[in-house]
Design a protein around this motif. Structure first.
Motif, PDB file in Angstrom:
ATOM      1  N   ASN A 221       0.835  -1.196   0.000  1.00  0.00           N
ATOM      2  CA  ASN A 221       0.000   0.000   0.000  1.00  0.00           C
ATOM      3  C   ASN A 221       0.875   1.254   0.000  1.00  0.00           C
ATOM      4  OD1 ASN A 221      -1.800   2.092   0.468  1.00  0.00           O
ATOM      5  ND2 ASN A 221      -2.942   1.017   2.060  1.00  0.00           N
ATOM      6  N   GLU A 222       0.934   1.925  -1.134  1.00  0.00           N
ATOM      7  CA  GLU A 222       1.800   3.103  -1.264  1.00  0.00           C
ATOM      8  C   GLU A 222       1.320   4.282  -0.415  1.00  0.00           C
ATOM      9  OE1 GLU A 222       1.834   5.564  -4.665  1.00  0.00           O
ATOM     10  OE2 GLU A 222      -0.109   4.854  -5.418  1.00  0.00           O
ATOM     11  N   LYS A 223       0.090   4.201   0.115  1.00  0.00           N
ATOM     12  CA  LYS A 223      -0.438   5.276   0.954  1.00  0.00           C
ATOM     13  C   LYS A 223      -0.240   4.990   2.440  1.00  0.00           C
ATOM     14  CE  LYS A 223      -3.986   6.560  -2.433  1.00  0.00           C
ATOM     15  NZ  LYS A 223      -5.448   6.704  -2.690  1.00  0.00           N
ATOM     16  N   ASN A 224       0.374   3.866   2.740  1.00  0.00           N
ATOM     17  CA  ASN A 224       0.556   3.471   4.134  1.00  0.00           C
ATOM     18  C   ASN A 224       2.000   3.020   4.319  1.00  0.00           C
ATOM     19  OD1 ASN A 224      -0.350   3.146   6.737  1.00  0.00           O
ATOM     20  ND2 ASN A 224      -1.366   1.186   6.380  1.00  0.00           N
ATOM     21  N   ILE A 225       2.896   4.001   4.413  1.00  0.00           N
ATOM     22  CA  ILE A 225       4.320   3.742   4.258  1.00  0.00           C
ATOM     23  C   ILE A 225       5.144   4.499   5.303  1.00  0.00           C
ATOM     24  CG2 ILE A 225       4.617   5.624   2.602  1.00  0.00           C
ATOM     25  CD1 ILE A 225       6.477   3.822   1.019  1.00  0.00           C
ATOM     26  N   ALA A 226       6.301   3.910   5.669  1.00  0.00           N
ATOM     27  CA  ALA A 226       7.217   4.555   6.605  1.00  0.00           C
ATOM     28  C   ALA A 226       8.648   4.252   6.196  1.00  0.00           C
ATOM     29  CB  ALA A 226       6.965   4.076   8.041  1.00  0.00           C
ATOM     30  N   ASN A 227       9.580   5.058   6.689  1.00  0.00           N
ATOM     31  CA  ASN A 227      11.007   4.856   6.452  1.00  0.00           C
ATOM     32  C   ASN A 227      11.715   4.620   7.785  1.00  0.00           C
ATOM     33  OD1 ASN A 227      11.372   5.278   3.519  1.00  0.00           O
ATOM     34  ND2 ASN A 227      10.573   7.314   3.952  1.00  0.00           N
ATOM     35  N   PHE A 228      12.686   3.698   7.773  1.00  0.00           N
ATOM     36  CA  PHE A 228      13.351   3.280   9.007  1.00  0.00           C
ATOM     37  C   PHE A 228      14.813   2.996   8.675  1.00  0.00           C
ATOM     38  CE2 PHE A 228      13.265  -0.314  12.451  1.00  0.00           C
ATOM     39  CZ  PHE A 228      13.978   0.485  13.328  1.00  0.00           C
ATOM     40  N   GLY A 229      15.738   3.734   9.305  1.00  0.00           N
ATOM     41  CA  GLY A 229      17.146   3.529   8.974  1.00  0.00           C
ATOM     42  C   GLY A 229      18.062   3.652  10.168  1.00  0.00           C
ATOM     43  N   LEU A 230      19.246   3.071  10.025  1.00  0.00           N
ATOM     44  CA  LEU A 230      20.261   3.202  11.058  1.00  0.00           C
ATOM     45  C   LEU A 230      21.576   3.604  10.423  1.00  0.00           C
ATOM     46  CD1 LEU A 230      21.511  -0.304  12.289  1.00  0.00           C
ATOM     47  CD2 LEU A 230      20.326   0.032  10.133  1.00  0.00           C
ATOM     48  N   CYS A 231      22.392   4.320  11.192  1.00  0.00           N
ATOM     49  CA  CYS A 231      23.679   4.811  10.726  1.00  0.00           C
ATOM     50  C   CYS A 231      23.450   5.717   9.503  1.00  0.00           C
ATOM     51  CB  CYS A 231      24.620   3.651  10.431  1.00  0.00           C
ATOM     52  SG  CYS A 231      26.351   4.101  10.183  1.00  0.00           S
ATOM     53  N   MET A 232      24.187   5.541   8.430  1.00  0.00           N
ATOM     54  CA  MET A 232      23.928   6.346   7.236  1.00  0.00           C
ATOM     55  C   MET A 232      22.487   6.186   6.785  1.00  0.00           C
ATOM     56  SD  MET A 232      27.414   5.832   4.985  1.00  0.00           S
ATOM     57  CE  MET A 232      26.734   6.632   3.543  1.00  0.00           C
ATOM     58  N   GLY A 233      21.936   4.988   7.018  1.00  0.00           N
ATOM     59  CA  GLY A 233      20.549   4.738   6.661  1.00  0.00           C
ATOM     60  C   GLY A 233      19.569   5.601   7.425  1.00  0.00           C
ATOM     61  N   GLY A 234      19.971   6.093   8.615  1.00  0.00           N
ATOM     62  CA  GLY A 234      19.125   7.025   9.348  1.00  0.00           C
ATOM     63  C   GLY A 234      18.988   8.344   8.608  1.00  0.00           C
ATOM     64  N   GLY A 235      20.090   8.759   7.967  1.00  0.00           N
ATOM     65  CA  GLY A 235      20.041   9.941   7.106  1.00  0.00           C
ATOM     66  C   GLY A 235      19.240   9.675   5.850  1.00  0.00           C
ATOM     67  N   TYR A 236      19.419   8.468   5.296  1.00  0.00           N
ATOM     68  CA  TYR A 236      18.643   8.089   4.103  1.00  0.00           C
ATOM     69  C   TYR A 236      17.143   8.140   4.406  1.00  0.00           C
ATOM     70  CZ  TYR A 236      22.955   5.944   2.167  1.00  0.00           C
ATOM     71  OH  TYR A 236      24.214   5.697   1.695  1.00  0.00           O
ATOM     72  N   ALA A 237      16.754   7.593   5.569  1.00  0.00           N
ATOM     73  CA  ALA A 237      15.332   7.542   5.927  1.00  0.00           C
ATOM     74  C   ALA A 237      14.736   8.944   5.962  1.00  0.00           C
ATOM     75  CB  ALA A 237      15.154   6.843   7.271  1.00  0.00           C
ATOM     76  N   PHE A 238      15.498   9.898   6.497  1.00  0.00           N
ATOM     77  CA  PHE A 238      15.016  11.281   6.565  1.00  0.00           C
ATOM     78  C   PHE A 238      14.829  11.846   5.161  1.00  0.00           C
ATOM     79  CE2 PHE A 238      14.898  15.779   7.190  1.00  0.00           C
ATOM     80  CZ  PHE A 238      14.348  15.970   8.458  1.00  0.00           C
ATOM     81  N   ARG A 239      15.867  11.704   4.329  1.00  0.00           N
ATOM     82  CA  ARG A 239      15.789  12.246   2.969  1.00  0.00           C
ATOM     83  C   ARG A 239      14.701  11.553   2.146  1.00  0.00           C
ATOM     84  NH1 ARG A 239      15.823  16.315  -0.582  1.00  0.00           N
ATOM     85  NH2 ARG A 239      16.364  15.586  -2.673  1.00  0.00           N
ATOM     86  N   ALA A 240      14.552  10.237   2.315  1.00  0.00           N
ATOM     87  CA  ALA A 240      13.514   9.503   1.593  1.00  0.00           C
ATOM     88  C   ALA A 240      12.131  10.009   1.986  1.00  0.00           C
ATOM     89  CB  ALA A 240      13.633   8.006   1.872  1.00  0.00           C
TER      90      ALA A 240
END
Length: 374
Positions: A221-240
């Motif tokens: 479901n593209e309308k029910n989505i979240a981003n979750f990252g750690l380390c560099m991926g934490g920055g990726y999650a924010f930008r995504a």
């Protein structure tokens, strides 16, 4: 010198334990390393790899015997142990690219064997991007036969792989959420097999490709989505999350934005060497500035530490301040256990607390995607 030989392996030991390596297996191998009389990086590397491979052989035999007898629970447990041992080998910063590739292939194949024994469906997929295909897994919370699964995209940074990201996926699966674990540019099979290097343009293309993949997927479901990252991926999650206003939640664990970080504390092995150079695009640092652009209004949770020697609390606060919606933060104040003056690493302070942080993070996301009723 104040440090023991084993201190050189603090970052590797921490990440191996995070992925579930048995602490007694780890201590057994560290004691072997303690017995080295002359400090030699090659000797440390040799003992580490040889001892983990001995354990791989043992657990693989137990896996095969259990599977042959129809003992599925045991077979799955031993299969996971094999994968964890391969992962411990992958964590070593080996300069020989062919050897590094060989080690990763062992991890890759053992993980494929493991997921066949899991009750929930874990599906291998390839996501098209401008720079090539991003290998990924979709971790369903069940058999994967339903539609409209809420979905979380997980992210990690350099030196990681989609197989490691299972530790982010598992607590979300338990809460009824599907999870995509991609090999981001510069990581895992994306770099080793598809030569997609880590750079700003490549990462932006990966975000675009992943969102398009979800939009066209019948079960997600593209309308029910979240981003979750750690380390560099934490920055990726924010930008995504900046790039997609449909995102409902974003969680960053010890986020690393390279241009926010203290460059003097970035270890030498991340700046140069055959393996490091192979992972990065030519304009890496300049291109990574793209990740600083924009803000989002998704609900945001950030976990950070005063003992992070790359991202100071002030640098982490800069990221928290950028978020314009509801936000929470957790300040980890526990001193890392795997630490010495010479080898404390960015991921260690919060990583060592992941065993309890993961439930707060998963609940934060699940409450926003499915009401937390799982």
């Amino acid at each position: 010198m104040k440090w023991a030989i084993r201190d050189l392996l603090n970052p590797v030991a921490t990440r191996s334990l995070l992925y579930g390596a048995d602490p007694f297996d780890l201590e057994y191998i560290l004691k072997k390393i303690d017995n080295i009389k002359v400090k030699s990086g090659k000797q440390i590397q040799g003992i580490w790899l040889d001892e983990w491979h001995a354990k791989i052989d043992r657990y693989a035999q137990l896996r095969d015997e259990a599977e042959a007898k129809g003992n599925k629970i045991s077979a799955k447990a031993y299969a996971k142990m094999v994968t964890q041992c391969h992962y411990a080998c992958f964590m070593i910063n080996i300069e020989d690219l062919e050897h590094k590739t060989e080690i990763y292939k062992g991890l890759e194949e053992s993980y494929k064997r493991y997921i066949k024994l899991c009750k929930n469906k874990i599906e291998y997929v390839e996501i098209d991007t401008k720079f090539g295909k991003i290998p990924a897994y979709i971790h369903y919370p069940d058999s994967g036969r339903k539609t409209d699964y809420p979905v979380v995209i997980t992210y990690s940074g350099i030196g990681s792989c989609k197989e490691e990201l299972e530790m982010l996926a598992a607590p979300l699966n338990e809460r009824g959420v599907a999870v995509i674990t991609p090999d981001m540019p510069g990581a895992g099979a994306a770099i080793i097999h598809n030569n997609i290097k880590c750079g700003g343009k490549q990462i932006e293309a990966a975000f675009d490709g992943i969102y398009k993949f979800i939009k066209n997927h019948k079960k997600l479901n593209e309308k029910n989505i979240a981003n979750f990252g750690l380390c560099m991926g934490g920055g990726y999650a924010f930008r995504a999350s900046v790039k997609n206003p449909k995102v409902k939640a974003c969680v960053s664990l010890f986020p690393l934005l390279m241009n926010f970080a203290d460059q003097g504390n970035i270890p030498v092995w991340m700046k140069r060497g055959k393996w490091s150079s192979y992972q990065y695009a030519d304009d890496y640092l300049e291109g990574m500035r793209t990740l600083e652009e924009g803000t989002h209004k998704a609900d945001f949770l950030m976990v950070y530490s005063s003992d992070d020697n790359w991202m100071t609390p002030e640098a982490s606060q800069k990221l928290l301040d950028k978020a314009q919606g509801y936000k929470e933060s957790i300040h980890i104040q526990d001193k890392p256990a795997y630490v010495s003056e010479e080898t404390i690493m960015h991921a260690m302070p919060v990583g060592e607390q992941y065993h309890w942080v993961k439930h707060i993070a998963a609940d934060f996301i699940a409450e926003r995607l499915n009401g937390g009723n799982k």
